[in-house]
Design a protein around this motif. Structure first.
Motif, PDB file in Angstrom:
ATOM      1  N   MET A 181       4.470  -1.705   8.589  1.00  0.00           N
ATOM      2  CA  MET A 181       4.088  -1.355   7.222  1.00  0.00           C
ATOM      3  C   MET A 181       2.645  -0.873   7.166  1.00  0.00           C
ATOM      4  O   MET A 181       2.323   0.096   6.468  1.00  0.00           O
ATOM      5  N   ILE A 185       1.309   2.854   5.876  1.00  0.00           N
ATOM      6  CA  ILE A 185       0.261   3.036   4.867  1.00  0.00           C
ATOM      7  C   ILE A 185      -0.861   3.904   5.422  1.00  0.00           C
ATOM      8  O   ILE A 185      -1.346   4.830   4.757  1.00  0.00           O
ATOM      9  N   ARG A 186      -1.276   3.630   6.662  1.00  0.00           N
ATOM     10  CA  ARG A 186      -2.348   4.421   7.287  1.00  0.00           C
ATOM     11  C   ARG A 186      -1.972   5.900   7.379  1.00  0.00           C
ATOM     12  O   ARG A 186      -2.802   6.789   7.183  1.00  0.00           O
ATOM     13  N   GLY A 188       0.379   7.529   5.612  1.00  0.00           N
ATOM     14  CA  GLY A 188       0.979   8.134   4.431  1.00  0.00           C
ATOM     15  C   GLY A 188       2.447   8.430   4.640  1.00  0.00           C
ATOM     16  O   GLY A 188       3.005   9.367   4.064  1.00  0.00           O
ATOM     17  N   PRO A 207       4.665  -3.892  -1.319  1.00  0.00           N
ATOM     18  CA  PRO A 207       3.491  -3.445  -0.567  1.00  0.00           C
ATOM     19  C   PRO A 207       2.965  -2.134  -1.123  1.00  0.00           C
ATOM     20  O   PRO A 207       3.630  -1.462  -1.920  1.00  0.00           O
ATOM     21  N   SER A 208       1.793  -1.748  -0.671  1.00  0.00           N
ATOM     22  CA  SER A 208       1.130  -0.577  -1.240  1.00  0.00           C
ATOM     23  C   SER A 208       1.472   0.714  -0.513  1.00  0.00           C
ATOM     24  O   SER A 208       0.741   1.687  -0.608  1.00  0.00           O
ATOM     25  N   ALA A 209       2.580   0.743   0.235  1.00  0.00           N
ATOM     26  CA  ALA A 209       2.986   1.976   0.906  1.00  0.00           C
ATOM     27  C   ALA A 209       3.289   3.044  -0.132  1.00  0.00           C
ATOM     28  O   ALA A 209       3.857   2.766  -1.190  1.00  0.00           O
ATOM     29  N   ALA A 210       2.903   4.278   0.152  1.00  0.00           N
ATOM     30  CA  ALA A 210       3.117   5.353  -0.803  1.00  0.00           C
ATOM     31  C   ALA A 210       4.600   5.614  -1.019  1.00  0.00           C
ATOM     32  O   ALA A 210       5.025   6.028  -2.090  1.00  0.00           O
ATOM     33  N   ARG A 212       8.760   4.234   0.196  1.00  0.00           N
ATOM     34  CA  ARG A 212       9.546   3.215   0.879  1.00  0.00           C
ATOM     35  C   ARG A 212      11.016   3.604   0.886  1.00  0.00           C
ATOM     36  O   ARG A 212      11.497   4.297  -0.019  1.00  0.00           O
TER      37      ARG A 212
END
Length: 338
Positions: A181, A185-186, A188, A207-210, A212
């Motif tokens: 994950m 995120i790193r 994008g 989570p803060s993933a752009a 999913r």
């Protein structure tokens, strides 16, 4: 599946290891055609030591379809990041087709050992971040790329031919572990998870993933009983498969494999479409949703409400199966719109 137009749906290409050389090419072309007709965005192409080359399979898919996008599994141990970027650029130049990249950090333990790759789990994701960053920079930058990392270094490296912006690849990566994950995120990228039941996903912290998504199989029919009849006929209990699953668990460091295997066997049936029997009998590598169109649609809608917008389906059993799945997605789209 266009009724749920805000979602991306991928099917999956059959593995070559279970096919004959005489039949495999036709199977790939047929399933790609079914997937395109059903409205899928693309089709996942596996990679591991036992499969034929994923890029050659992807070219076959492109030749058999008008717009379907191969989702090519990319494992860093198999080729340099420049070669991946060159493949993407070449397919865009020759065919005007976009591809997606499924960035793979791990694999079967025996495959990695045979290749003398003994990198620990989390470090494989650190390596994958560097690898994918070089691929992205080569594809997106008009200037030569210089990158100095722990695992990869390039200097004044330029990619030709250039890739039109509309054909730049989408990036997917496993998001079932913390390291995966964080990598998504790193980069994008779209973080693909092997989901728990939909209700559990709704209750979980997002989570803060752009972006999913989930890997899921679906068997849907007009009535629950018919869907379960098909499911049990397609995936009967198999003691040999159960033993193979248990053995794989002992040698795997896969986070998603452990998470799914640890889930208690909830009573699947009319009120619970979430089914792990195919996974635990080593017939496939994802959970299944089984039930009526409305029941499966309710689960799909719940996953969407939990933040998932990309669905990577299992290998389709036939064109008719994809039509049934499309009906469930259509019902989910209507529910979400309402």
């Amino acid at each position: 599946m266009s009724a749920a137009s805000s979602l991306r749906v991928f099917s999956t290409c059959p593995p070559s290891v279970t096919a004959s050389a005489e039949a495999y090419l036709g199977q790939v072309e047929e399933i790609a055609s079914w997937s395109e007709d059903a409205g899928c965005e693309g089709i996942l192409v596996y990679t591991d030591n036992s499969q034929v080359d994923a890029w050659l399979v992807s070219q076959t898919i492109i030749g058999a379809t008008r717009s379907l996008c191969p989702l090519v599994a990319v494992q860093p141990v198999y080729m340099h990041p420049y070669s991946v970027a060159k493949m993407v650029a070449s397919l865009a130049f020759l065919h005007g087709r976009r591809v997606y990249l499924n960035m793979v950090a791990g694999g079967f333990a025996t495959d990695l050992a045979a290749l003398d790759d003994r990198t620990p789990h989390d470090q494989r994701y650190e390596r994958l971040i560097e690898y994918t960053t070089i691929v992205q920079q080569l594809l997106e930058s008009e200037e030569p790329v210089t990158f100095n990392g722990t695992h990869y270094r390039v200097k004044n490296l330029r990619l030709t031919p250039r890739v039109p912006r509309e054909l730049l690849p989408g990036i997917l990566i496993s998001g079932s572990s913390e390291a995966g994950m964080a990598a998504a995120i790193r980069l994008g990228a779209t973080a693909i998870e092997y989901p728990k039941p939909a209700a559990d996903c709704l209750a979980a912290e997002v989570p803060s993933a752009a972006s999913r998504g989930i890997r899921i199989g679906i068997i849907a029919r007009s009535a629950d009983a018919e869907a379960w009849r098909v499911a049990h006929a397609r995936f009967p209990p198999d003691r040999h498969g159960q033993l193979a699953h248990e053995l794989a668990m002992k040698v795997s460091d896969s986070a998603w494999h452990r998470q799914l295997s640890a889930l208690g066997e909830t009573p699947a049936g009319a009120n619970n479409p979430y089914w792990l029997v195919p996974f635990k009998n080593y017939k496939t590598f994802c959970p299944y949703l089984v039930g009526s169109y409305s029941r499966v649609a309710h689960a799909i809608a719940a996953y969407v409400q939990a933040g998932y917008r990309t669905f990577v389906l299992d290998v389709p059993a036939g064109a008719e199966e994809l039509r049934h799945i499309g009906a469930a997605f259509g019902a989910a789209g209507d529910s979400l719109a309402a």
